[in-house]
Design a protein around this motif. Structure first.
Motif: not given
Length: 506
Positions: A40-58
């Motif tokens: 569960r923590y792996v899934a959460l970490a990957v999803s949060i990291l993806t969101f943080i990286l996506s902020i670069g689009l903005y």
């Protein structure tokens, strides 16, 4: 090279790799074991990291140009000139941000709820996140189609494995509706390839096409995108899919997958076949208004909370297609840009609000295992914090000023009025009808006397549930009170799209 040059690939393949990792590790029969918890923590970490990286689009987005940004282009299938070609503009970047924002919330919402095969469950959502990001960033037609179809598989499994009693029926109906429509889109892609000898979307946009060809291509696109939106009368798969899907599946389905139909219209239909789009604009406006008015009355008749919200989604997505296709009644006026901008804001807003409402229903279902409105009453007496959130999201769903839904709907109504006052009249009825079915549900579920001992025993939100709903509430209010950053991000791209839609191709 800087990471920004590969940012889109990272946003696609990082969650997919995370999902594959979870599948490789495998499930633990004991859902409460430390191994299951680690997954569960792996899934959460990957999803949060993806969101943080996506902020670069903005943060790295240039709002002064309509050109594609963060572009990646690499050879893929040289024999037929297919490229791994990615890029985003003001239409696609906000939708990727929505996808990466919603996915961690879905992971958190299913934390303790999913007891069967949790690794496979979270892996399906991570893989689907990557594929959906691929749809929104693909600039090669065949690559777009691969992502578009592959995305169906995780959702098929999510509904089919973790769904309700009629999950097999619902998942087969969902798959057949969406797959059959998409096959016709592939036929249109092959025709465009024969005309241009390329799968590049920009080559298709500049290719001369006769009116008959444009009509046929538009119909092929329509059948693929209308099912996804979904538009009336090809909407019947959605309520069944929502009712049978687990809460996380309903959230992703409503918040993101429905947006792919609207995105298809603005990415493919309007710029590639503008004359065909213009020819069918009247029909599209009529179908949109039918969805807004008729489906709102259908929502009034529902006794299942999930079905009510599902029909509400169809009505609200009618605003999106209305905003897109009134453009041909508004050339030479600011209303053309306003209509498409309103449709885009409505798509993003609906993703937040409908996702939040399905999460609210999920909170109640986890406690009482019922979605029937008649089984509830007086929830505010035992779950006051939850009741405050549910009322907020219900008011947002009804288009309350100060919430994100009001911004998009108001923009579309204003543009509709410039096109034809009757369009505005019928579209504005959803504000009345939306308030009617939403308040009807809220009155019977949240307010009044405590209905029974099951409601009396309900416990308020735990920390996990509070965080998810609070984050969504913040986003709904932020866009409602300060939509400028979002609108500015899309504005130049939409102005360019209106120019493309106004140019004849024969």
């Amino acid at each position: 090279m800087a990471m920004s040059e590969y940012l889109l690939s990272i946003l696609i393949w990082l969650p997919i790799a995370g999902g594959v990792l979870l599948l490789a590790i495998g499930d633990d029969d004991d859902a409460s074991s430390s191994r299951a918890g680690a997954m569960r923590y792996v899934a959460l970490a990957v999803s949060i990291l993806t969101f943080i990286l996506s902020i670069g689009l903005y943060t790295g987005f240039d709002t002064t140009t309509a050109n594609m940004q963060f572009v990646e282009r690499t050879g893929w299938i040289a024999a037929i000139d297919v490229w791994y070609y990615l890029g985003v503009d003001g239409l696609s970047a906000p939708l990727i941000l929505l996808t990466t924002f919603i996915t961690p919330l879905v992971v958190i919402s299913g934390w303790d709820v999913i007891r069967s095969r949790p690794a496979q469950y979270f892996a399906a959502f991570l893989i689907m996140e990557g594929l959906m990001n691929g749809v929104f960033s693909a600039l090669d037609g065949l690559l777009f189609y691969v992502f578009w179809e592959a995305m169906l598989v995780p959702m098929f499994l999510i509904i089919g494995v973790w769904g309700g009693e009629r999950r097999i029926y619902a998942t087969l109906k969902f798959f057949l509706y969406t797959f059959l429509g998409s096959v016709l889109m592939l036929v249109a892609f092959i025709y465009l390839y024969r005309v241009t000898a390329s799968f590049d979307l920009f080559d298709w946009m500049s290719a001369p096409l006769g009116l008959t060809a444009q009509k046929l291509i538009f119909v092929a696109f329509l059948l693929a995108f209308a099912v996804k939106v979904p538009m009336w009368p090809v909407h019947t798969w959605l309520p069944d899919a929502h009712v049978e899907a687990p809460t996380g599946g309903s959230v992703i389905l409503a918040a993101i997958m429905l947006k792919m139909g609207g995105y298809g219209f603005v990415r493919l239909s309007l710029p590639i076949v503008p004359d065909g789009s213009k020819y069918f604009a009247g029909m599209m406006i009529a179908l949109s208004l039918i969805a807004i008015v008729y489906i709102s009355f259908v929502a009034l008749m529902q006794r299942d909370m999930k079905k009510l919200i599902a029909y509400s989604s169809i009505a609200h997505m009618g605003f999106v297609t209305l905003g897109f296709f009134i453009v041909w009644h508004l050339f030479g006026e600011s209303g053309a840009v306003l209509g498409i901008s309103g449709g885009m804001v409505q798509m993003l807003s609906h993703g937040l609000i409908s996702g939040a409402l399905f999460l609210c229903v999920g909170v109640l279902y986890d406690r009482m295992h019922s979605r029937q409105i008649s089984d509830y009453g007086g929830v505010a007496n035992t779950m006051p914090v939850f009741a405050a959130f549910m009322v907020l999201f219900a008011m947002a769903n009804a288009g309350l000023p100060g919430t994100s839904a009001f911004v998009g709907e108001f923009m579309v109504i204003i543009a509709s009025f410039k096109a034809n006052p009757w369009f505005a009249f019928f579209s504005a009825t959803t504000l009345v009808l939306g308030a009617a079915y939403t308040l009807w549900m809220i009155k019977r579920v949240v307010y009044g006397e405590v209905a029974n001992e099951n409601v009396a025993a309900l416990e308020d939100l735990n920390i996990r549930e509070f965080i998810v709903l609070a984050v969504l509430a913040f986003a709904v209010l932020l866009i409602g009170l300060w939509p400028a950053p979002l609108v500015d991000m899309m504005n130049v791209t939409i102005e360019h799209l209106v120019e493309q839609a106004g140019q004849t191709k024969f």
